[in-house]
Design a protein around this motif. Structure first.
Motif, PDB file in Angstrom:
ATOM      1  N   GLY A 107       0.850  -1.182   0.000  1.00 15.22           N
ATOM      2  CA  GLY A 107       0.000   0.000   0.000  1.00 15.22           C
ATOM      3  C   GLY A 107       0.884   1.228   0.000  1.00 15.22           C
ATOM      4  N   SER A 108       0.328   2.366  -0.370  1.00 13.37           N
ATOM      5  CA  SER A 108       1.124   3.594  -0.403  1.00 13.37           C
ATOM      6  C   SER A 108       1.464   4.097   0.991  1.00 13.37           C
ATOM      7  CB  SER A 108       0.359   4.678  -1.177  1.00 13.37           C
ATOM      8  OG  SER A 108       0.135   4.264  -2.511  1.00 13.37           O
ATOM      9  N   HIS A 109       0.591   3.829   1.959  1.00 14.18           N
ATOM     10  CA  HIS A 109       0.811   4.283   3.338  1.00 14.18           C
ATOM     11  C   HIS A 109       0.380   3.182   4.303  1.00 14.18           C
ATOM     12  CE1 HIS A 109       0.929   8.031   1.185  1.00 14.18           C
ATOM     13  NE2 HIS A 109      -0.355   7.919   0.872  1.00 14.18           N
ATOM     14  N   GLY A 110       1.016   3.151   5.462  1.00  3.86           N
ATOM     15  CA  GLY A 110       0.583   2.245   6.519  1.00  3.86           C
ATOM     16  C   GLY A 110       1.179   0.854   6.459  1.00  3.86           C
ATOM     17  N   LYS A 111       2.112   0.615   5.538  1.00  2.00           N
ATOM     18  CA  LYS A 111       2.695  -0.730   5.402  1.00  2.00           C
ATOM     19  C   LYS A 111       3.403  -1.180   6.675  1.00  2.00           C
ATOM     20  CE  LYS A 111       5.176   0.388   1.758  1.00  2.00           C
ATOM     21  NZ  LYS A 111       4.595   1.644   1.273  1.00  2.00           N
ATOM     22  N   THR A 112       4.275  -0.332   7.178  1.00  2.00           N
ATOM     23  CA  THR A 112       5.096  -0.722   8.323  1.00  2.00           C
ATOM     24  C   THR A 112       4.249  -0.966   9.565  1.00  2.00           C
ATOM     25  OG1 THR A 112       7.021   0.457   7.453  1.00  2.00           O
ATOM     26  CG2 THR A 112       7.010  -0.018   9.814  1.00  2.00           C
ATOM     27  N   SER A 113       3.344  -0.040   9.860  1.00  2.00           N
ATOM     28  CA  SER A 113       2.493  -0.204  11.044  1.00  2.00           C
ATOM     29  C   SER A 113       1.642  -1.466  10.937  1.00  2.00           C
ATOM     30  CB  SER A 113       1.583   1.016  11.209  1.00  2.00           C
ATOM     31  OG  SER A 113       2.343   2.180  11.440  1.00  2.00           O
ATOM     32  N   THR A 114       1.102  -1.724   9.746  1.00  2.00           N
ATOM     33  CA  THR A 114       0.241  -2.897   9.573  1.00  2.00           C
ATOM     34  C   THR A 114       1.042  -4.188   9.634  1.00  2.00           C
ATOM     35  OG1 THR A 114      -1.223  -1.547   8.196  1.00  2.00           O
ATOM     36  CG2 THR A 114      -1.533  -3.927   8.107  1.00  2.00           C
ATOM     37  N   THR A 115       2.245  -4.204   9.063  1.00  2.00           N
ATOM     38  CA  THR A 115       3.084  -5.400   9.138  1.00  2.00           C
ATOM     39  C   THR A 115       3.470  -5.690  10.583  1.00  2.00           C
ATOM     40  OG1 THR A 115       4.025  -4.777   6.987  1.00  2.00           O
ATOM     41  CG2 THR A 115       5.088  -6.580   8.165  1.00  2.00           C
ATOM     42  N   GLY A 116       3.817  -4.640  11.320  1.00  2.00           N
ATOM     43  CA  GLY A 116       4.159  -4.823  12.730  1.00  2.00           C
ATOM     44  C   GLY A 116       2.987  -5.376  13.518  1.00  2.00           C
TER      45      GLY A 116
END
Length: 430
Positions: A107-116
């Motif tokens: 996704g363009s935003h929120g990848k890191t937070s969602t993966t964590g």
């Protein structure tokens, strides 16, 4: 096998090195000698970090090359001269994930937070190895699942064929590579065709509704036409609570310690994956409540009577989400934004959008644009952004004392460059 990482301090490279190390492999790497937050975990595990030097390359190694380094890099050249296997980071990751039930988060935003969040919650029920874009990685022996962040930049995520993909949103970013919004969409469309089991996508994102995948797409969000819906959202000191409905029927009420609608959407994506894999709902619910966040994503610390927040937000959409979280968590405090634009090309492309996204802050401070002198063409300066934001001020390491005036407030240091130097200078004031 000895793995040598060219550019081991890169966020994905650091995480992958940790995963291989945890799985019993011998790992070392090289990089520039400037200090990066990603190297802390490497050093804690005893992984050797060397300065770049062609002498680092020895017979018998397998070389993993970071995407930031061209084929004429001295270590890559030396590896080829020795006849060693050289694999690019994204290609290696594409091969590695085939050992697991894999979930790509893009996704363009929120990848890191969602993966964590995904890796934390899934580990509450099943062993899950993970690679997060904040430089965190863990390879758990006998893992059934692998959760990883898949970046769209330069279409690197096309190297992956995951079982599932979470797609948080599609937005125009990386103007130095993507030509237009349709170019970005086409990259995600092509990526969706590589997913083997199912796609979990935010149905509230208008661009994602146009996705034409070859596998079932499970939409989540607040809108009533989604398969997975959040209702009755409430904020409290504990975080955010919400009911989840699946196919119109009540599923369970969940609580996340995070704040903001985007955090509820991230949680919905994770809950949907767990639902599809039939993981224990009680374990998932408990794990969601204990999530502590990821590095450089609304990372808080107390400084006298102030709350200092370090955040990676470097796109207008991300800035809006970060300020929303701050306002919901601290409704009685002023919100001060200290922002460093990242690259001249992004600043030029989003100049008015940056200004609009920062205006909800009670006070805005701006740092010089982070980018190479080679990229700095034209007359663009930080003052062009300052002129678009009422009462915005400039700030440097020498003028951080200006932040003392906000003695009971929340100060958010935002950016993808070296904004931490401003926060560090402020914390070190006598």
């Amino acid at each position: 096998m000895l793995y040598h990482f060219v550019g081991i301090k890169g966020s994905g490279m650091s995480a992958l090195a940790q995963i291989l190390f945890d799985m019993g492999e011998t790992v070392q790497g090289s990089d520039i000698e400037k200090e990066f937050f990603t190297e802390i975990a490497l050093r804690d595990k005893g992984i050797k970090i060397l300065p770049f030097n062609k002498e680092n390359i020895q017979p018998g190694m397998k070389v993993i090359a970071g995407n930031a380094f061209s084929d004429d890099h001295e270590e890559i050249v030396a590896a080829h001269e020795l006849g060693l296997e050289v694999v690019r980071y994204h290609d290696f990751l594409g091969q590695f994930m085939n050992e697991f039930i894999s979930i790509a988060v893009t996704g363009s935003h929120g990848k890191t937070s969602t993966t964590g969040l995904l890796s934390h919650v899934m580990n509450g029920a099943k062993k899950t190895s993970f690679l997060i874009g904040d430089g965190t990685g863990m390879g758990l022996p006998n893992s059934e699942y692998f959760a990883f962040e898949a970046c769209e930049y330069r279409r690197h995520f096309l190297s992956y064929t995951p079982d599932y993909a979470i797609i948080t949103n599609i937005d125009f970013d990386h103007p130095d590579y993507f030509a237009s919004m349709s170019d970005v969409f086409n990259a995600f469309q092509e990526m969706s065709r590589k997913v083997k089991k199912g796609i979990v996508a935010c149905g509230d994102d208008e661009n994602l509704k146009d996705l034409n995948a070859l596998v079932p797409t499970y939409y989540y969000g607040f809108n009533e036409d989604n398969k997975v819906i959040a209702k009755n959202v409430e904020s409290s000191e504990l975080g955010t609570s919400f009911d989840v409905y699946i196919d119109g029927e009540f599923y369970e009420r969940f609580t996340t310690p995070m704040f903001g609608n985007h955090q509820v959407l991230n949680a919905l994506a994770v809950i949907t994956i767990c639902y599809l894999e039939k993981l224990d709902i009680i374990l998932i619910k408990d794990a969601l409540q204990t999530f502590g966040g990821v590095k450089r994503r609304f990372a808080e610390k107390k400084h006298q009577n102030q709350i200092l927040v370090d955040d990676y937000a470097h796109h207008p959409t991300e800035i809006k989400a970060t300020l929303e979280s701050a306002n919901k968590k601290y409704p009685t405090r002023k919100i001060v934004a200290v922002f460093q634009p990242h690259t001249f090309s992004r600043t030029q492309a989003f100049l008015q959008d940056f200004a609009d996204s920062l205006k909800p802050a009670d006070k805005v401070f701006l740092c010089d644009i982070f980018g190479s002198a080679r990229e700095a063409s034209g007359e663009l300066t930080i003052k062009d952004l300052q002129n678009l934001i009422p009462n915005a001020s400039l700030i440097t390491e020498e003028t951080v004392a200006d932040l003392k005036a906000f003695e009971n407030d929340v100060i958010i240091f935002m950016g993808a460059g070296d904004i931490q130097k401003i926060q560090k200078a402020y914390e070190n004031l006598k």
